[in-house]
Design a protein around this motif. Structure first.
Motif, PDB file in Angstrom:
ATOM      1  N   ILE A 185      24.762  44.571  37.006  1.00 21.62           N
ATOM      2  CA  ILE A 185      25.598  44.573  38.212  1.00 21.62           C
ATOM      3  C   ILE A 185      26.390  43.278  38.299  1.00 21.62           C
ATOM      4  N   ALA A 186      25.694  42.151  38.098  1.00 21.80           N
ATOM      5  CA  ALA A 186      26.371  40.857  38.159  1.00 21.80           C
ATOM      6  C   ALA A 186      27.433  40.739  37.071  1.00 21.80           C
ATOM      7  N   ARG A 187      27.102  41.198  35.873  1.00 17.19           N
ATOM      8  CA  ARG A 187      28.052  41.101  34.759  1.00 17.19           C
ATOM      9  C   ARG A 187      29.337  41.851  35.062  1.00 17.19           C
ATOM     10  N   TRP A 188      29.226  43.091  35.503  1.00 19.36           N
ATOM     11  CA  TRP A 188      30.408  43.934  35.667  1.00 19.36           C
ATOM     12  C   TRP A 188      31.119  43.709  36.983  1.00 19.36           C
ATOM     13  N   SER A 189      30.515  42.938  37.897  1.00 21.77           N
ATOM     14  CA  SER A 189      31.205  42.666  39.168  1.00 21.77           C
ATOM     15  C   SER A 189      32.524  41.938  38.942  1.00 21.77           C
ATOM     16  N   THR A 190      32.619  41.174  37.868  1.00 22.49           N
ATOM     17  CA  THR A 190      33.858  40.445  37.587  1.00 22.49           C
ATOM     18  C   THR A 190      34.985  41.370  37.162  1.00 22.49           C
ATOM     19  N   SER A 191      34.673  42.647  36.904  1.00 25.99           N
ATOM     20  CA  SER A 191      35.688  43.613  36.485  1.00 25.99           C
ATOM     21  C   SER A 191      36.385  44.287  37.659  1.00 25.99           C
ATOM     22  N   LEU A 192      35.968  43.975  38.871  1.00 29.92           N
ATOM     23  CA  LEU A 192      36.484  44.699  40.028  1.00 29.92           C
ATOM     24  C   LEU A 192      37.885  44.261  40.432  1.00 29.92           C
ATOM     25  N   GLY A 193      38.142  42.989  40.391  1.00 29.29           N
ATOM     26  CA  GLY A 193      39.414  42.465  40.866  1.00 29.29           C
ATOM     27  C   GLY A 193      39.352  40.957  40.944  1.00 29.29           C
ATOM     28  N   PRO A 194      40.365  40.325  41.544  1.00 31.92           N
ATOM     29  CA  PRO A 194      40.453  38.867  41.535  1.00 31.92           C
ATOM     30  C   PRO A 194      39.607  38.152  42.578  1.00 31.92           C
ATOM     31  N   HIS A 195      39.053  38.878  43.556  1.00 31.40           N
ATOM     32  CA  HIS A 195      38.369  38.210  44.668  1.00 31.40           C
ATOM     33  C   HIS A 195      37.003  38.866  44.880  1.00 31.40           C
ATOM     34  N   VAL A 196      36.017  38.395  44.121  1.00 29.00           N
ATOM     35  CA  VAL A 196      34.680  38.987  44.154  1.00 29.00           C
ATOM     36  C   VAL A 196      33.646  37.899  44.419  1.00 29.00           C
ATOM     37  N   THR A 197      32.746  38.171  45.356  1.00 29.20           N
ATOM     38  CA  THR A 197      31.590  37.318  45.623  1.00 29.20           C
ATOM     39  C   THR A 197      30.353  38.091  45.214  1.00 29.20           C
TER      40      THR A 197
END
Length: 308
Positions: free
Chosen positions: A254-266
């Protein structure tokens, strides 16, 4: 306490389709949250609605097609050909909510989090939603890499059949939740069985297509909060540690792929969190709600004098 609206949708490959919008509102609020549940699930988390309503935020939940209040006798539970099958009910729910609200956040769990991410990517630039809060989103399969590769082979005609896969049944996660088995929560075991729904080849192929799309990178244009447990655990039997870890998904995925969502992710990891973080032990879910509040105040309602 709740207002129930049935959304009548175009028929699919099994026939008639409905979804159900559950609403709990406050007087005069212009802010709203729409909750999307996960696989083998439906909305029953009254304390989640309480949290938002107590902060002056109208709460809506969508029982998606073939789940919970929306399941019809002729339907196979949870069965879809594509996660985009859910877009019409989300579109309609958002249309209804936005008639009376200026701001909308989608709060989604597990499979609902995967669906919400792809839906938000599809509607970017339209201002329909101001934030996504994803609770243990289903961004990858929690199996060894060779089995994930095997799942990707479901691009054959098998992926368009309604065949249930022989994956076996585990009741451990359900036991950690339901009051009759030592958990804290009381919900309808017909709508959310301890052993979960059958996994069909068609459904799994749809999930893997959605996950591959996400892995290539989305462009969600609103702030996103991704919450995941600090620890994942694979278990066959109920052990004490199962009550303080995600035993459904791997939080590292989950943490790894969260960066694939868009430019503004926490991305925030929650110590001792269950797969559905808001069903964790009380001290843990208090932290979950605190993180939600902090993020919404910082990003969703930034510059709004009427923030909660």
């Amino acid at each position: 306490m709740y207002e129930i609206t049935t959304l009548h949708l175009p028929a699919d490959f099994e026939g008639e389709v409905v979804a159900t919008l559950v609403a709990r509102t406050t007087a005069g609020s212009r802010r709203a949250v729409l909750y999307l549940h996960g696989f083998t699930d439906y909305f029953f988390q009254d304390h989640l609605a309480d949290h938002y309503v107590q902060r002056g935020i109208d709460f809506y939940a969508l029982d998606l097609r073939k789940y919970g209040r929306s399941l019809l006798p002729h339907q196979t539970r949870g069965l879809i050909r594509s996660v985009t099958d859910y877009f019409p009910e989300i579109d309609e729910a958002v249309r209804i909510i936005r008639r009376d609200h200026d701001e909308l956040t989608i709060n989604a769990h597990s499979t609902g989090g995967l669906v919400a991410a792809l839906w938000a990517d599809r509607v970017r630039g339209r201002g329909l939603v101001q934030g996504l809060a994803l609770n243990s989103p289903f961004f990858d399969l929690n199996v060894p890499a060779p089995l994930r590769a095997a799942a990707d082979l479901l691009r054959t005609p098998l992926s368009y059949t309604r065949r249930a896969l022989p994956l076996g049944v585990s009741t451990v996660y359900g036991q950690t939740l339901h009051r009759e088995h030592g958990g804290e929560w009381d919900y309808d075991l017909e709508l959310k069985p301890l052993g979960g729904f059958s996994v069909h080849a068609m459904w799994l192929a749809a999930i893997r297509r959605a996950q591959r799309r996400l892995h290539k990178g989305l462009a969600v244009d609103v702030p996103v909060l991704v919450l995941a447990s600090a620890r994942g655990l694979r278990v066959r039997d109920l052990v004490p540690e199962a009550r303080s870890a995600d035993i459904v998904l791997d939080p590292a995925h989950i943490a790894r792929w969260s960066t694939s969502l868009g430019p503004h992710v926490t991305c925030v990891r929650i110590q001792d969190g269950l797969h559905d973080l808001v069903l964790s032990a009380e001290p843990v879910r208090k932290q979950v709600f605190a993180e939600l509040d902090r993020w919404m105040n910082a990003y969703v309602y930034q510059g709004n004098e009427n923030r909660p």
